[in-house]
Motif scaffolding. Sequence first.
Motif, PDB file in Angstrom:
ATOM      1  N   GLU A   1      47.927  34.696  41.273  1.00  6.97           N
ATOM      2  CA  GLU A   1      47.757  35.706  42.496  1.00  6.97           C
ATOM      3  C   GLU A   1      48.076  34.912  43.843  1.00  6.97           C
ATOM      4  OE1 GLU A   1      44.545  38.508  44.623  1.00  6.97           O
ATOM      5  OE2 GLU A   1      44.100  37.580  43.055  1.00  6.97           O
ATOM      6  N   ARG A   2      47.390  33.659  43.807  1.00 12.88           N
ATOM      7  CA  ARG A   2      47.752  32.768  45.134  1.00 12.88           C
ATOM      8  C   ARG A   2      49.294  32.621  45.508  1.00 12.88           C
ATOM      9  NH1 ARG A   2      46.489  29.347  41.269  1.00 12.88           N
ATOM     10  NH2 ARG A   2      47.764  27.171  41.099  1.00 12.88           N
ATOM     11  N   HIS A   3      50.197  32.193  44.520  1.00 14.44           N
ATOM     12  CA  HIS A   3      51.474  32.025  44.681  1.00 14.44           C
ATOM     13  C   HIS A   3      52.170  33.309  45.134  1.00 14.44           C
ATOM     14  CE1 HIS A   3      51.369  28.166  42.682  1.00 14.44           C
ATOM     15  NE2 HIS A   3      50.926  28.653  41.523  1.00 14.44           N
ATOM     16  N   PHE A   4      51.902  34.533  44.501  1.00 16.72           N
ATOM     17  CA  PHE A   4      52.518  35.706  45.167  1.00 16.72           C
ATOM     18  C   PHE A   4      51.974  36.085  46.646  1.00 16.72           C
ATOM     19  CE2 PHE A   4      53.747  35.994  40.946  1.00 16.72           C
ATOM     20  CZ  PHE A   4      54.211  37.365  40.657  1.00 16.72           C
ATOM     21  N   ARG A   5      50.779  35.933  46.990  1.00 14.75           N
ATOM     22  CA  ARG A   5      50.341  36.239  48.098  1.00 14.75           C
ATOM     23  C   ARG A   5      51.013  35.228  49.063  1.00 14.75           C
ATOM     24  NH1 ARG A   5      45.079  34.807  47.573  1.00 14.75           N
ATOM     25  NH2 ARG A   5      44.339  37.012  46.992  1.00 14.75           N
ATOM     26  N   ARG A   6      51.049  33.974  48.799  1.00 12.94           N
ATOM     27  CA  ARG A   6      51.413  33.202  49.889  1.00 12.94           C
ATOM     28  C   ARG A   6      52.747  33.451  50.424  1.00 12.94           C
ATOM     29  NH1 ARG A   6      53.722  27.808  49.193  1.00 12.94           N
ATOM     30  NH2 ARG A   6      53.222  27.972  46.829  1.00 12.94           N
TER      31      ARG A   6
ATOM     32  N   LEU B   1      47.672  43.584  48.476  1.00 15.55           N
ATOM     33  CA  LEU B   1      48.583  43.294  47.728  1.00 15.55           C
ATOM     34  C   LEU B   1      48.943  44.655  46.861  1.00 15.55           C
ATOM     35  CD1 LEU B   1      47.490  39.870  45.864  1.00 15.55           C
ATOM     36  CD2 LEU B   1      49.788  40.256  47.298  1.00 15.55           C
ATOM     37  N   GLU B   2      48.147  45.123  46.322  1.00 13.29           N
ATOM     38  CA  GLU B   2      47.864  46.522  45.899  1.00 13.29           C
ATOM     39  C   GLU B   2      48.756  47.390  46.557  1.00 13.29           C
ATOM     40  OE1 GLU B   2      44.202  47.898  44.295  1.00 13.29           O
ATOM     41  OE2 GLU B   2      44.348  46.383  42.648  1.00 13.29           O
ATOM     42  N   THR B   3      48.676  47.395  47.913  1.00  9.49           N
ATOM     43  CA  THR B   3      49.114  48.411  49.055  1.00  9.49           C
ATOM     44  C   THR B   3      50.773  48.134  48.833  1.00  9.49           C
ATOM     45  OG1 THR B   3      47.103  48.553  50.471  1.00  9.49           O
ATOM     46  CG2 THR B   3      49.345  49.065  51.389  1.00  9.49           C
ATOM     47  N   LEU B   4      51.155  46.803  49.055  1.00  7.73           N
ATOM     48  CA  LEU B   4      52.496  46.190  48.623  1.00  7.73           C
ATOM     49  C   LEU B   4      53.155  46.779  47.596  1.00  7.73           C
ATOM     50  CD1 LEU B   4      52.486  42.833  50.584  1.00  7.73           C
ATOM     51  CD2 LEU B   4      53.260  45.126  51.456  1.00  7.73           C
ATOM     52  N   GLY B   5      52.271  47.052  46.338  1.00 11.00           N
ATOM     53  CA  GLY B   5      52.777  47.313  45.129  1.00 11.00           C
ATOM     54  C   GLY B   5      52.848  46.266  44.022  1.00 11.00           C
ATOM     55  N   PHE B   6      51.885  45.314  44.386  1.00 15.65           N
ATOM     56  CA  PHE B   6      51.793  44.270  43.611  1.00 15.65           C
ATOM     57  C   PHE B   6      50.437  44.217  42.895  1.00 15.65           C
ATOM     58  CE2 PHE B   6      55.353  43.104  46.155  1.00 15.65           C
ATOM     59  CZ  PHE B   6      56.294  42.080  45.241  1.00 15.65           C
ATOM     60  N   GLN B   7      50.413  44.252  41.695  1.00 15.95           N
ATOM     61  CA  GLN B   7      49.290  44.533  40.908  1.00 15.95           C
ATOM     62  C   GLN B   7      48.769  43.073  40.182  1.00 15.95           C
ATOM     63  OE1 GLN B   7      47.846  47.513  41.313  1.00 15.95           O
ATOM     64  NE2 GLN B   7      49.836  48.214  42.291  1.00 15.95           N
ATOM     65  N   VAL B   8      47.542  42.918  39.982  1.00 19.72           N
ATOM     66  CA  VAL B   8      46.903  41.468  39.507  1.00 19.72           C
ATOM     67  C   VAL B   8      46.136  41.915  38.215  1.00 19.72           C
ATOM     68  CG1 VAL B   8      45.653  39.715  39.677  1.00 19.72           C
ATOM     69  CG2 VAL B   8      46.666  40.728  41.965  1.00 19.72           C
ATOM     70  N   CYS B   9      46.641  41.377  37.130  1.00 18.65           N
ATOM     71  CA  CYS B   9      45.874  41.491  35.660  1.00 18.65           C
ATOM     72  C   CYS B   9      44.904  40.554  35.672  1.00 18.65           C
ATOM     73  CB  CYS B   9      46.990  41.092  34.723  1.00 18.65           C
ATOM     74  SG  CYS B   9      48.198  42.085  34.265  1.00 18.65           S
ATOM     75  N   VAL B  10      43.731  40.832  35.184  1.00 17.61           N
ATOM     76  CA  VAL B  10      42.462  39.978  35.084  1.00 17.61           C
ATOM     77  C   VAL B  10      42.105  40.144  33.468  1.00 17.61           C
ATOM     78  CG1 VAL B  10      40.029  39.807  35.469  1.00 17.61           C
ATOM     79  CG2 VAL B  10      41.572  40.829  37.082  1.00 17.61           C
ATOM     80  N   ALA B  11      42.317  38.918  32.990  1.00 18.95           N
ATOM     81  CA  ALA B  11      42.881  37.689  33.467  1.00 18.95           C
ATOM     82  C   ALA B  11      44.403  37.670  33.345  1.00 18.95           C
ATOM     83  CB  ALA B  11      42.317  36.307  32.706  1.00 18.95           C
ATOM     84  N   ASP B  12      44.999  38.317  32.318  1.00 19.34           N
ATOM     85  CA  ASP B  12      46.188  38.152  32.285  1.00 19.34           C
ATOM     86  C   ASP B  12      46.699  39.475  31.361  1.00 19.34           C
ATOM     87  OD1 ASP B  12      45.850  37.856  29.682  1.00 19.34           O
ATOM     88  OD2 ASP B  12      46.343  35.596  29.789  1.00 19.34           O
ATOM     89  N   LEU B  13      48.186  39.779  31.313  1.00 22.21           N
ATOM     90  CA  LEU B  13      48.492  40.934  30.520  1.00 22.21           C
ATOM     91  C   LEU B  13      47.588  40.986  29.247  1.00 22.21           C
ATOM     92  CD1 LEU B  13      50.428  43.442  30.101  1.00 22.21           C
ATOM     93  CD2 LEU B  13      52.106  41.816  29.295  1.00 22.21           C
ATOM     94  N   GLU B  14      47.683  39.993  28.536  1.00 20.49           N
ATOM     95  CA  GLU B  14      47.126  40.110  26.689  1.00 20.49           C
ATOM     96  C   GLU B  14      45.560  40.272  27.153  1.00 20.49           C
ATOM     97  OE1 GLU B  14      50.846  38.438  27.166  1.00 20.49           O
ATOM     98  OE2 GLU B  14      48.981  37.327  28.141  1.00 20.49           O
TER      99      GLU B  14
ATOM    100  N   GLY C   1      57.279  37.420  55.311  1.00 19.15           N
ATOM    101  CA  GLY C   1      56.914  38.769  56.339  1.00 19.15           C
ATOM    102  C   GLY C   1      56.317  40.178  55.754  1.00 19.15           C
ATOM    103  N   LEU C   2      55.999  39.875  54.546  1.00 19.20           N
ATOM    104  CA  LEU C   2      55.457  41.106  53.750  1.00 19.20           C
ATOM    105  C   LEU C   2      53.907  40.994  54.059  1.00 19.20           C
ATOM    106  CD1 LEU C   2      57.985  41.425  50.868  1.00 19.20           C
ATOM    107  CD2 LEU C   2      57.937  42.763  52.894  1.00 19.20           C
ATOM    108  N   GLY C   3      53.522  41.021  55.113  1.00 19.70           N
ATOM    109  CA  GLY C   3      52.114  41.020  55.241  1.00 19.70           C
ATOM    110  C   GLY C   3      51.517  39.616  55.840  1.00 19.70           C
ATOM    111  N   SER C   4      50.112  39.441  56.252  1.00 16.01           N
ATOM    112  CA  SER C   4      49.605  38.502  56.726  1.00 16.01           C
ATOM    113  C   SER C   4      48.203  38.630  56.247  1.00 16.01           C
ATOM    114  CB  SER C   4      49.830  38.139  58.122  1.00 16.01           C
ATOM    115  OG  SER C   4      49.154  39.257  59.039  1.00 16.01           O
ATOM    116  N   GLY C   5      47.248  37.391  55.988  1.00 20.09           N
ATOM    117  CA  GLY C   5      45.980  37.415  55.538  1.00 20.09           C
ATOM    118  C   GLY C   5      45.772  38.358  54.225  1.00 20.09           C
TER     119      GLY C   5
ATOM    120  N   ARG D   1      43.439  41.257  47.888  1.00 16.20           N
ATOM    121  CA  ARG D   1      43.885  41.928  46.752  1.00 16.20           C
ATOM    122  C   ARG D   1      44.413  43.506  47.061  1.00 16.20           C
ATOM    123  NH1 ARG D   1      41.708  41.261  41.634  1.00 16.20           N
ATOM    124  NH2 ARG D   1      41.907  39.227  42.139  1.00 16.20           N
ATOM    125  N   ALA D   2      43.418  44.221  48.083  1.00 17.15           N
ATOM    126  CA  ALA D   2      43.680  45.514  48.155  1.00 17.15           C
ATOM    127  C   ALA D   2      45.144  45.531  48.903  1.00 17.15           C
ATOM    128  CB  ALA D   2      42.659  45.901  49.143  1.00 17.15           C
TER     129      ALA D   2
END
Length: 219
Positions: A102-107, A123-136, A113-117, A120-121
């Motif tokens: 997640e940190r790589h995507f956020r940074r 990221l989701e607003t931008l359309g980027f979802q995070v799997c916990v822990a991964d897809l599998e 220029g697609l956000g600052s600070g 997780r919320a």
Amino acid sequence: MDELSRFRQAAVTWAAGGAGADAAAAEARELAGGVRTVVLVEGSSDQAAIEALATRHGRDLGAAGVAVVPLGGATSIGRFLNVCGPPGLGLPLAGLCDIGEERHFRRHLERVGLGSGLTRAGLETLGFQVCVADLEDELIRALGADGVQQVIEAQGEMRPFLTFQGQPAQRERPVEHQLRRFMGTHSGRKAQYAQALIAHLDLTHVPRPLERLLANVLT
């Protein structure tokens, strides 16, 4: 090869750099008009899962102009944002990543220029979802260990799985962990099981990151 597949291939070549990058950039720019959204995912198993889930919902991502582009690893997100995002084609974006990446995507989303600070919320607003822990892990929890083993049996791989379970390093681990590790033991197996597990998934129990991603790109 259809135009969306050509766009995907051109974007990957452009992002990789090298001798073919300029020609790939020109082709991607030519084809970008037919792309409504680019979905950036870590690997081919994520692509397989998203496309299979769309099919189960009776939707054709290609017809909708949605290009699911595998990065070949989360650390490549910066190069693909340079190609598809504001520094490059400026296309609408969405994505899927593991919680550990997640940190790589956020940074890099912040860098272009697609956000600052971003939280997780955010990221989701931008359309980027995070799997916990991964897809599998998401799919195993959605189907349950027994359901996943039924899929393994249907794939004709129960014997290899039982052999894997018997390895000293696996014997004392929870079955969910064994299942997750088993899917990563051979090249192509993650993508194989991404499709197979989605095919057996109860559509009322779709993992939240996949459900939200698909709803976002097909709205």
